[in-house]
Design an enzyme around this catalytic site. Sequence first.
Site, PDB file in Angstrom:
ATOM      1  N   LYS A  26     -40.462 -51.294 -18.638  1.00  0.00           N
ATOM      2  CA  LYS A  26     -40.866 -52.640 -19.894  1.00  0.00           C
ATOM      3  C   LYS A  26     -39.673 -53.184 -20.288  1.00  0.00           C
ATOM      4  O   LYS A  26     -39.673 -54.443 -20.394  1.00  0.00           O
ATOM      5  CB  LYS A  26     -40.912 -51.489 -21.024  1.00  0.00           C
ATOM      6  CG  LYS A  26     -42.291 -50.724 -20.934  1.00  0.00           C
ATOM      7  CD  LYS A  26     -43.418 -51.906 -20.491  1.00  0.00           C
ATOM      8  CE  LYS A  26     -44.712 -51.033 -20.675  1.00  0.00           C
ATOM      9  NZ  LYS A  26     -45.884 -52.032 -20.482  1.00  0.00           N
ATOM     10  N   SER A  31     -42.431 -52.828 -24.432  1.00  0.00           N
ATOM     11  CA  SER A  31     -42.326 -51.763 -25.375  1.00  0.00           C
ATOM     12  C   SER A  31     -41.039 -51.380 -25.991  1.00  0.00           C
ATOM     13  O   SER A  31     -40.015 -51.803 -25.425  1.00  0.00           O
ATOM     14  CB  SER A  31     -42.903 -50.338 -24.633  1.00  0.00           C
ATOM     15  OG  SER A  31     -42.889 -49.293 -25.153  1.00  0.00           O
ATOM     16  N   TYR A  71     -40.439 -45.665 -17.724  1.00  0.00           N
ATOM     17  CA  TYR A  71     -41.432 -46.538 -18.537  1.00  0.00           C
ATOM     18  C   TYR A  71     -40.339 -47.509 -19.352  1.00  0.00           C
ATOM     19  O   TYR A  71     -40.760 -48.497 -19.260  1.00  0.00           O
ATOM     20  CB  TYR A  71     -41.927 -45.638 -19.520  1.00  0.00           C
ATOM     21  CG  TYR A  71     -43.048 -46.566 -20.393  1.00  0.00           C
ATOM     22  CD1 TYR A  71     -44.249 -46.845 -19.949  1.00  0.00           C
ATOM     23  CD2 TYR A  71     -42.679 -46.603 -21.605  1.00  0.00           C
ATOM     24  CE1 TYR A  71     -45.044 -47.752 -20.716  1.00  0.00           C
ATOM     25  CE2 TYR A  71     -43.781 -47.357 -22.477  1.00  0.00           C
ATOM     26  CZ  TYR A  71     -44.893 -47.658 -21.973  1.00  0.00           C
ATOM     27  OH  TYR A  71     -45.584 -48.475 -22.857  1.00  0.00           O
TER      28      TYR A  71
END
Length: 296
Positions: free
Chosen positions: A158, A141, A154
Amino acid sequence: MIDLKGRVAIVTGAGAGLGRCHALLLAQHGAQVVVNDLGDGAESVANEINDAGGTARAARGSVSDLAFVQQMVESTLTNWGRIDILVNNAGILRDKSFAKMSLDDFRLVIEVHLMGAANCTKAVWETMRAQGYGRIVMTTSSSGLYGNFGQANYAAAKMGLVGLMQTLALEGVKYDIRVNCIAPTAATQMMEDILPQAQLAMLRPELVSPAVLALVSEHAPTRAIVCAGGGGFELANITLTQGVYLPQQPASADDLLAQWAKVTDRQGEFVPAQGFDQSRHELKKAGFFMTETTAT
């Protein structure tokens, strides 16, 4: 036209959104697809593929459950005899600023995104090595590549997937296992509260899937970080600047800060072929010249 007939694919988190679109497109190009998800969506998408004339099986369970992952892989091999493609797409969000985020939520996101991908990849790795062929896609991401407020967990997961991809691509070369990352921008459930509806309408998940299809094809690249969304496709690179050499040993931190503009000058930056290239680059500036043989 990319032909995946005879290829077997596992797509995780494929009960909706991006994963569903990936699974449908791979099936349309002839792949037999294992549709993995936690909920009823796995069966729904598998039925959708079968009803359209394709071949799919549902595998309902969590990628963070290693026993389940191993059973999913063993069942696939029993039924279809091989595994050629793995798309690690499963994920969750637990967004909060780092000050308000619990470490339990931090661990959970790492467990699903990073360890889930590691579990699935480890489970198929020896099969791909033995058959001399494999295509693996990690879903990274821009939050990991460039940061995003409220997504420390997150982002860490990622970016961890990028590091995993970089190393596995090197280790997989001799077995024709090609490993890449996709960084999607898509209007999924995870994006609903982030962008206005007019913009979400332009970011349909199916517009990302062609990049995934390219990355699992016979002629796929390896070690690529492909960004995709809204019909746009880009390549992200992790580069190294030429930097400076400070002869005083040890160097002064004040001198480093004084030279900061040169350290960050992007003219002549390059993409290292492996992590050791940083050491080679620094030793060269210090007057040592290392050959490839010396480095390995």
